[in-house]
Design an enzyme around this catalytic site. Structure first.
Site, PDB file in Angstrom:
ATOM      1  CD  GLU A  63      -2.904   1.472   2.215  1.00 17.17           C
ATOM      2  OE1 GLU A  63      -2.833   0.664   3.185  1.00 17.17           O
ATOM      3  OE2 GLU A  63      -3.715   2.232   2.064  1.00 17.17           O
ATOM      4  CG  ASP A  79      -3.367  -2.511   4.421  1.00 12.53           C
ATOM      5  OD1 ASP A  79      -2.897  -1.818   5.078  1.00 12.53           O
ATOM      6  OD2 ASP A  79      -4.470  -2.472   3.871  1.00 12.53           O
ATOM      7  CB  ILE A  81      -1.340  -0.409   9.726  1.00 16.36           C
ATOM      8  CG1 ILE A  81      -0.232  -0.381  10.373  1.00 16.36           C
ATOM      9  CG2 ILE A  81      -2.677   0.083  10.757  1.00 16.36           C
ATOM     10  CD1 ILE A  81       0.232   0.874  11.274  1.00 16.36           C
ATOM     11  CG  ASP A  82      -7.226  -3.300   6.575  1.00 16.92           C
ATOM     12  OD1 ASP A  82      -7.241  -2.514   5.862  1.00 16.92           O
ATOM     13  OD2 ASP A  82      -8.014  -3.844   7.147  1.00 16.92           O
ATOM     14  CB  THR A  84      -4.636   3.871   8.852  1.00 15.71           C
ATOM     15  OG1 THR A  84      -3.613   2.836   8.408  1.00 15.71           O
ATOM     16  CG2 THR A  84      -3.710   4.994   9.296  1.00 15.71           C
ATOM     17  CG  ASP A 207      -8.070  -2.239   1.437  1.00 20.03           C
ATOM     18  OD1 ASP A 207      -7.364  -2.011   2.468  1.00 20.03           O
ATOM     19  OD2 ASP A 207      -8.482  -1.692   0.658  1.00 20.03           O
TER      20      ASP A 207
HETATM   21  C1  IPD Z   1      -9.312   0.831   5.025  1.00 24.08           C
HETATM   22  C2  IPD Z   1      -9.921  -0.201   5.976  1.00 24.08           C
HETATM   23  C3  IPD Z   1     -11.154   0.137   6.133  1.00 24.08           C
HETATM   24  C4  IPD Z   1     -12.241   0.105   4.672  1.00 24.08           C
HETATM   25  C5  IPD Z   1     -11.189   1.044   3.606  1.00 24.08           C
HETATM   26  C6  IPD Z   1      -9.829   0.751   3.265  1.00 24.08           C
HETATM   27  P1  IPD Z   1      -6.573   1.345   5.370  1.00 24.08           P
HETATM   28  O1  IPD Z   1      -7.968   0.364   4.877  1.00 24.08           O
HETATM   29  O2  IPD Z   1      -9.723  -1.352   5.458  1.00 24.08           O
HETATM   30  O3  IPD Z   1     -12.199  -0.592   6.641  1.00 24.08           O
HETATM   31  O4  IPD Z   1     -13.283   0.685   4.663  1.00 24.08           O
HETATM   32  O5  IPD Z   1     -11.809   0.840   2.554  1.00 24.08           O
HETATM   33  O6  IPD Z   1      -9.009   1.293   2.724  1.00 24.08           O
HETATM   34  O7  IPD Z   1      -6.670   2.720   4.678  1.00 24.08           O
HETATM   35  O8  IPD Z   1      -7.045   1.508   6.966  1.00 24.08           O
HETATM   36  O9  IPD Z   1      -5.330   0.585   5.258  1.00 24.08           O
HETATM   37 CA    CA Z   2      -6.283  -1.166   4.049  1.00 23.53          CA
HETATM   38 CA    CA Z   3      -3.269   0.468   5.491  1.00 23.83          CA
END
Ligand code: IPD
Ligand code: CA
Ligand code: CA
Length: 256
Positions: A63, A79, A81-82, A84, A207
């Site tokens: 990412e 990813d 940190i999913d 963030t 994701d």
């Molecule tokens: C997000 C998270 C979130 C989802 C977003 C993603 P990030 O990833 O997974 O739940 O609703 O579409 O982009 O930006 O925290 O890595």
């Molecule tokens: Ca993510």
């Molecule tokens: Ca992320």
């Protein structure tokens, strides 16, 4: 698998400690409501270094763009940190998500939710596990007995109206809707039978690559809104325990 698991769990513990020292100057906006912290970048760099060494000549789809080099045979989809936004606000649901593909076929997936220290994983030749124990999707067949997860749009606002129509209908036809804030965690919660299904649009490969694979290995079904199989690059996603898939897809396709 064991090496990746151990490394990721340790990295997760380290990020939890480092999070406490997070300051506003460590947080940037990639888009209007799309955050990135110095710790997202730190986590990705550590993962790229470790995984690149573990599988020589492997490439990355990551990412934060630490490495953009693609491998001829092996590629990691990461990813760092999913979730963030949760991470920044101190809300306990965020994960590290790692998938490995061999010639475009996923062969390993790991989602480590840091706060509960839950590692969900699957690999070719094995099944789906949570901290070493086998997991399976729920056997619930009725949408009205199902708990459904979703993600709220925060960039592509052009589809807000159809999204809200779907939301309204599922809210009335299911046991409830949840928004955890980490798509990777949503997916593995379907794999573990905590949710019956999850849907969202505007997603990226990092994701969903690991969580979707783990879900398939746990007996679930994951496709794009249209029903096409390419959920990793497709941007829209319906993930389910199989049984409630048709009903959910029908509702989504009424509006999208
Ligand atoms: C997000 C998270 C979130 C989802 C977003 C993603 P990030 O990833 O997974 O739940 O609703 O579409 O982009 O930006 O925290 O890595
Ligand atoms: Ca993510
Ligand atoms: Ca992320």
């Amino acid at each position: 698998m064991t090496e990746v698991l151990e490394f990721t769990q340790n990295l997760g513990d380290e990020l939890l400690v480092k999070r406490k020292g997070l300051k506003s100057q460590n947080i940037e906006h990639k888009g209007l409501h799309d955050l990135v912290t110095n710790l997202d970048k730190y986590s990705e760099k550590k993962l790229v270094d470790f995984l690149g060494e573990l599988v020589p000549k492997s490439g990355f789809i990551a990412e934060e763009g630490t490495s953009t080099k693609l491998g001829k045979e092996y590629n990691w989809i990461i990813d760092p940190i999913d979730g963030t936004t949760n991470f920044v606000h101190g809300l306990p649901c965020f994960a590290i998500s790692i998938a490995l593909q061999q010639k475009n076929k996923t062969i390993l997936g790991l989602v480590h939710e840091m706060n509960l220290r839950e590692s969900f994983y699957a690999y070719e030749g094995g099944e789906a596990y949570l901290n070493g124990n086998l997991i399976q999707v729920s056997k619930t067949k009725d949408l009205n007995q199902s708990l459904i997860a979703t993600g709220f749009p925060y960039s592509d606002y052009g589809k807000t109206d159809p999204y809200l129509e779907v939301f309204k209908e599922i809210m009335q036809k299911s046991r409830g809707l949840r928004r955890l804030g980490s798509a990777a965690t949503d997916l593995v919660y379907v794999a573990a039978g905590r949710f019956e299904a999850f849907y969202e649009y505007g997603l990226s490969p990092w994701d969903v690559a690991a969580g979707g694979y783990i879900l398939q290995k746990a007996g679930g079904l994951v496709t794009e809104f249209s029903g096409k199989e390419d959920y990793i690059f497709g941007k829209t996603l319906i993930a389910s325990n199989n049984f409630v898939y048709d009903e959910l897809k029908e509702i989504i396709n009424k509006y999208f």
